[in-house]
Design an enzyme around this catalytic site. Structure first.
Site, PDB file in Angstrom:
ATOM      1  N   GLU A 185       0.818  -1.217   0.000  1.00  0.00           N
ATOM      2  CA  GLU A 185       0.000   0.000   0.000  1.00  0.00           C
ATOM      3  C   GLU A 185       0.851   1.266   0.000  1.00  0.00           C
ATOM      4  O   GLU A 185       1.055   1.905   1.029  1.00  0.00           O
ATOM      5  CB  GLU A 185      -0.951  -0.054   1.189  1.00  0.00           C
ATOM      6  N   HIS A 387     -16.362 -12.258   6.649  1.00  0.00           N
ATOM      7  CA  HIS A 387     -15.155 -11.483   6.920  1.00  0.00           C
ATOM      8  C   HIS A 387     -14.294 -12.177   7.963  1.00  0.00           C
ATOM      9  O   HIS A 387     -14.765 -12.504   9.051  1.00  0.00           O
ATOM     10  CB  HIS A 387     -15.512 -10.072   7.402  1.00  0.00           C
ATOM     11  N   HIS A 388     -13.054 -12.430   7.592  1.00  0.00           N
ATOM     12  CA  HIS A 388     -12.081 -13.046   8.504  1.00  0.00           C
ATOM     13  C   HIS A 388     -10.843 -12.171   8.610  1.00  0.00           C
ATOM     14  O   HIS A 388      -9.929 -12.286   7.799  1.00  0.00           O
ATOM     15  CB  HIS A 388     -11.662 -14.429   7.986  1.00  0.00           C
ATOM     16  N   GLU A 389     -10.825 -11.268   9.570  1.00  0.00           N
ATOM     17  CA  GLU A 389      -9.615 -10.478   9.825  1.00  0.00           C
ATOM     18  C   GLU A 389      -8.742 -11.281  10.783  1.00  0.00           C
ATOM     19  O   GLU A 389      -9.197 -11.687  11.852  1.00  0.00           O
ATOM     20  CB  GLU A 389      -9.956  -9.123  10.440  1.00  0.00           C
ATOM     21  N   HIS A 467      -7.345  -9.380   1.631  1.00  0.00           N
ATOM     22  CA  HIS A 467      -6.799  -8.031   1.807  1.00  0.00           C
ATOM     23  C   HIS A 467      -5.509  -8.117   2.607  1.00  0.00           C
ATOM     24  O   HIS A 467      -5.308  -9.059   3.360  1.00  0.00           O
ATOM     25  CB  HIS A 467      -7.824  -7.118   2.468  1.00  0.00           C
ATOM     26  N   GLU A 468      -4.622  -7.097   2.403  1.00  0.00           N
ATOM     27  CA  GLU A 468      -3.226  -7.209   2.852  1.00  0.00           C
ATOM     28  C   GLU A 468      -2.741  -8.621   2.472  1.00  0.00           C
ATOM     29  O   GLU A 468      -2.226  -9.361   3.319  1.00  0.00           O
ATOM     30  CB  GLU A 468      -3.076  -6.995   4.359  1.00  0.00           C
ATOM     31  N   GLU A 486      -6.686  -7.428  -2.470  1.00  0.00           N
ATOM     32  CA  GLU A 486      -6.440  -5.991  -2.377  1.00  0.00           C
ATOM     33  C   GLU A 486      -5.023  -5.794  -2.919  1.00  0.00           C
ATOM     34  O   GLU A 486      -4.786  -5.874  -4.111  1.00  0.00           O
ATOM     35  CB  GLU A 486      -6.592  -5.514  -0.937  1.00  0.00           C
ATOM     36  N   GLU A 492     -10.118   3.183   0.795  1.00  0.00           N
ATOM     37  CA  GLU A 492     -10.132   3.645   2.189  1.00  0.00           C
ATOM     38  C   GLU A 492      -9.102   4.735   2.458  1.00  0.00           C
ATOM     39  O   GLU A 492      -9.241   5.519   3.386  1.00  0.00           O
ATOM     40  CB  GLU A 492      -9.926   2.467   3.152  1.00  0.00           C
TER      41      GLU A 492
END
Lengths: 686, 686
Positions: A185, A387-389, A467-468, A486, A492
């Site tokens: 990013e 969603h799995h953070e 993501h990440e 991502e 964002e």
């Protein structure tokens, strides 16, 4: 004391006099071309060279002009350097030409036509190790990889890969920095090739003669990601992502490295048309994946970035039954098939960043009723998106992975957004030995982990949007449920970025990050403002164009329902635009400046066009050669207003329609920081 | 998803509203200066900053102008990143001023005057680890290092050091590439700072305002060498030399890193006057080292590089009794105290490069009688200089080290040239666990090895001159028997180098490699030709000047005796020139262009001056301000002939003498690729 001299001395038969070395002291080291091959269209030619110290290198010409000058091949292995005293053993070439079908994608059918050159190399001294270098030459570039044959029970430890890419000509490069080992990013650097520092891939360059190249990799499987350091001149050299423990890569032979890729085209739009990365991946291993359908999705997400809601529990908790129902109703009403909910599960209340020790992937906060909400969504023809953070706690995630996926499957969830918000060194997982170890986002351990999640998810008929993530390398061909990633600065950053994304950002992404694969950028913030009203540096029309320009089979409609209600004209395009394509044409573009893409709806006759600009206004002439012959199309045009400007007239917008036919040339005017989106629908009987 | 935002969110007390973050979205991350200090003369000021994510950085001003812009401090440790969530704990400053004496060196007395700033830092989260950053600020630069306090029995594993050097201004840099992990034998790049790639240290730069800086390290003890990668802009970042096994550095706390050094001066000559690297090392740990005396030495060496003799046995073996006696007689006749003999010991006949499995450090070839030759040398007032080529087989060398050193001590040898002709990955040694492992030339294992050899040698009253060494970092102060190193392209490249050293090479060395410490360059090839008569790109006079310009307490007289006989005039200077100095003045210079150095003989009144040029002719005005007041000196001048030129008139040379006094200005004319050498001897009674 100079080494190659003594080395040479020893490598030669004792009988051979040293004088041979001195016949012409000023002449460069002698080199022998041991193998050559060219692409089926004859445009690309690769030569494999063994220099007089037994060093291995390759070079690439395109249309008779040098593209990549002599560049080293080799490895630094735990049991010694595999780079000198190498000799040519044998070679073979074979052509290949087939066409394969994507379950979803930028185009339905992909032609995979290349010539393969396999060069067997052996050490003349020491361990006498053997390996092959395999090249595949396409019209749109080449890939090459190292293949290690069976060599006993001892694992091969790779300390570093010495692969080089020595660009033959000056030019301008677009790249993001490496070395933090964190995420992808960053804002893009635009520098001379000679000013590249330490870069993540893809690295894209425009050479002096206009040729565009992009260096990346394909099929990153059980190996560490490749970064590029410019050692000197225009010589870029591989630096593998590190990890904790012995070596950067540890593999049991036989194995092969990922493909090192060089995409090449006459211009930027040609580069963006390349299917090289996909073609260098293995065919679909999952079979029928019709259980996932490309879709647009709304969700409980942007309000957290605006800080009007929180991921954590409490008075501002975003993932409440009431709020989720609000989003489900919004999605259902407008034909969006998914609703993402972040902050639904336990674990967000403590210090979770780079820790994740509290995350529970099956238990939700009391104000979020998963079964009830899933059922409600289903009754509305919508599904929740999971969603799995992990916050980098991969060990914890893997220990709950099967239960977490099974739960979602029971709830009819067939797409999950995963997250790895952690710094290099924060990530912890269990190695093959079951012991906890640290990992880097793009190291070998994480390459294994991401494929494990994707494979397990497939068994539960669940698609993954990471993501990440680890970098995209075309594995979506082999595992089509790896639908998106991502892996770059997304929307964002326009909520709280310091600085937010500049107007050129998306025009950089098209020719860099997006060459690697789909991106879940989440366009479409029609309110054009972030937290505390921070203005988004875009016009309204550009937000629409991004749905066509930035490919992903899963596209978010991220703004708040009440915001979309304010802009019904613009919102109409978001409702109409397709997410799956039978064909894609990149019509024009310059890296970091502008891009125009036309895509044909899959399973339909509509074409959609998106065109975006950087901070400058421009007018583009676009021949409508992609439309079907003899058909009249109603063009629904969503454009910048006459005075539109990313700075002060972001909302200046016009919607109009007209009839067009193939052969006409459309004049597309883009405002500074602007864009244009068009839907072409065949009109019956005309 | 951007991390610093979430991170911040968690790092802050829950009570603190996020809105604080958004008060001014465009304002850069808030940073607090937690400590400052300046050099005793007030010219340098360092500021230590904690940014709002708890990231640690430093910046340096010189004379009120930014020198190093905000640059990251931190570590990537095996148990996590030590770089975010850091908080200032405490600070202390202390002045220091003493003067210490070198047993031999460029000057007898060195003033060590600095202000120290110690900043204690603690993690606010996670492991709550603690460390100090210690800065020492001098008039001629600064050093800083990380210090880790006691923290239990678990070793600290350093995966990478995140230290940055972000140069504040544009400029030109001189550097050699890193990444091969092999040796330091490269030609120097001269590029804009923004075009530095991946570099070994020292990296020297001339900034736009003329300020000269050089980044290197001091006291590399039990740690991996630091290289610098330019990530982007002018931001250079540490990349530690790798090695086999876990981590790049493994240490039990308490420990500290080497000093990261930034030497700075108003001009190039000022830079070359700096004693910073020495001052940042610990005082002499060996006590009285009078058993070694600086000397000039001849030897059996150049003839092997000319390939008229061989290291290996056979008809052309160089290390025969007969040939060694010839060199001993030559040395004795001309007052040179040492005779190096390479190829004397068993092991040179097979494939030894990067292997060394046959080397025997106590047994000689039958045609070389060590006791007899040592005795003969002694009878002539000469001593043999030992030679230990390891070819990277450090394990084998260490297993014979004590016996090898004891043998030499018995033979009256008190200086040994060691060698490490091997590639990265070829080097093998035994780790602390006794197991064989690979090593890189500048990794932690080799840092340990070199100090082990130096320490063991000291016990036997033997001095060490390492070739293909680990980089010089001033450890000669602590271990004065570490008298010299190679560590750059030396004279042998003029025998067979492709290409040979260019005329600018030595003018690069003075302001880069030589800033790190003495170099055994072996100047003085008066025949000015390499193998097959390859011309050396130098004039005769320049060969003489190098004895003064390139400092080493051990200087070789490497050409063949019969060659020196051909040039008696020039040879006279080599016989006369001193090798130990009470004072040194760098009178002028530009990096890579020219340099003039005057040195006062230690234990005598003579001054010697050397001046060298690159490929260009130039005339330098040199005020004789270094001479004693009121004395008349006889200046013995060895200069280029009027038509001298490195290309075609290399031997055009003149010797003349005249009387001079302090205050006079000498006009020194240097031919293209030329030089000048002068001996100043006080003349009695005038």
């Amino acid at each position: 004391m100079f080494v190659s001299f003594r080395r040479q001395r020893c490598a030669m038969a004792a009988a051979l006099s040293l004088w041979a070395l001195f016949l012409a002291p000023f002449e460069p080291a002698r080199a022998a071309t041991v193998a050559e091959a060219q692409s089926p269209d004859g445009s690309l030619r690769v030569s494999v060279v063994v220099e007089d110290e037994g060093k291995l290198s390759y070079r690439v010409d395109r249309k008779g002009v040098a593209l990549i000058a002599d560049s080293r091949l080799g490895m630094l292995l735990g049991n010694g350097r595999l780079e000198r005293n190498l000799a040519f053993v044998s070679k073979s070439t074979s052509p290949h030409d087939d066409t394969w079908e994507q379950p979803w994608g930028e185009r339905q059918f992909v032609r995979n036509r290349y010539n393969e050159l396999r060069v067997a190399i052996g050490e003349t001294l020491g361990a006498k190790r053997r390996f092959d270098v395999v090249f595949r030459l396409y019209e749109d570039g080449l890939g090459f990889r190292y293949e290690f044959p069976e060599q006993g029970p001892e694992p091969v430890v790779i300390e570093e890969e010495l692969t080089e890419f020595n660009l033959a000509h000056e030019g301008t490069a677009w790249w993001i920095p490496a070395g933090e080992w964190n995420r992808e990013e960053y804002l893009y650097h635009r520098t001379p090739i000679e000013a590249i520092g330490f870069a993540q891939t893809p690295v894209t360059a425009k050479l002096a003669d206009g040729t565009h190249v992009s260096i990346h990799e394909a099929a990153l499987v059980d190996y560490s990601g490749m970064n590029l350091v410019r050692v000197d001149g225009r010589r870029l050299k591989s630096v593998l992502t590190p990890g904790e423990g012995v070596g950067k890569v540890v593999r049991l032979a036989p194995f092969h490295t990922p493909w090192r890729t060089v995409q090449v085209a006459d211009d930027a739009s040609g580069l963006a048309m390349s299917s090289l990365i996909l073609n260098l991946n293995e065919p679909n291993k999952l079979g029928n994946v019709s259980w996932f359908k490309p879709m647009k999705y709304a969700g409980v997400w942007w309000e957290m970035h605006l800080d009007s809601k929180t991921w954590s529990s409490g008075p501002r908790h975003g993932a409440t039954n009431e709020n989720v129902i609000r989003h489900i109703d919004f999605a259902a009403k407008n034909g969006f098939k998914g609703v993402l909910v972040e902050g639904w599960n336990l674990g967000w209340d403590g210090h979770w960043f780079g820790d994740g020790g509290e995350f529970d992937f099956t238990r939700s906060y009391p104000d979020f009723d998963l079964p009830k909400l899933s059922a409600y969504a289903k009754s509305k023809g919508v599904q929740l998106i999971g969603h799995h953070e992990t916050a980098g706690n991969v060990a914890r995630y893997e220990s709950q992975l099967d239960a977490a996926l099974a739960l979602y499957q029971r709830m009819g969830v067939n797409a999950v957004k995963t997250g790895y918000v952690a710094d290099a060194g924060d990530i912890q997982l269990r190695g093959a030995d079951g012991k906890l170890r640290r990992a880097w986002h793009e190291g070998q351990d994480m390459a294994r982990h991401h494929l494990k999640v994707v494979s397990e998810a497939a068994k539960h008929h669940i698609a993954i949007n990471a993501h990440e993530p680890i970098k995209s390398t075309g594995l979506r061909r082999t595992y089509p449920n790896w639908i998106s990633n991502e892996g770059a600065r997304g929307m964002e950053y326009n909520a709280w970025g310091k600085p937010p994304n500049p107007p050129e950002h998306e025009a950089n992404l098209v020719f860099t990050r997006l060459l690697a694969g789909p991106m879940d950028f989440t366009p479409g913030i029609l309110s054009l403002s972030g937290a505390k009203g921070m203005p988004i540096q875009s016009t309204l029309a550009k937000q629409l164009a991004l749905y066509v320009v930035l490919y992903s089979p899963i596209q978010m409609v991220p703004d708040l329902p009440e915001h979309y209600e304010r802009y019904p004209d613009a919102f109409q395009f978001i409702k109409d635009v397709a997410v799956d394509w039978s064909d894609t044409r990149v019509l024009n573009g310059e890296v970091g400046d502008y891009a125009t893409v036309a895509r044909k709806q899959r399973g339909g006759d509509d074409w959609f066009l998106g065109s975006i600009s950087d901070e400058n206004a421009r007018t583009l002439k676009v021949p409508l050669d992609f439309l079907d012959v003899g058909k009249t199309y109603r063009a629904e045009i969503y454009r910048d207003g006459a005075d539109a400007h990313w700075k002060d007239e972001r909302f200046s917008f016009a919607r109009e329609s007209r009839d067009v036919r193939r052969g006409e040339v459309l004049s597309i005017r883009l405002a500074p920081g602007g864009g244009q989106a068009i839907r072409f629908t065949p009109v019956d009987g005309r």
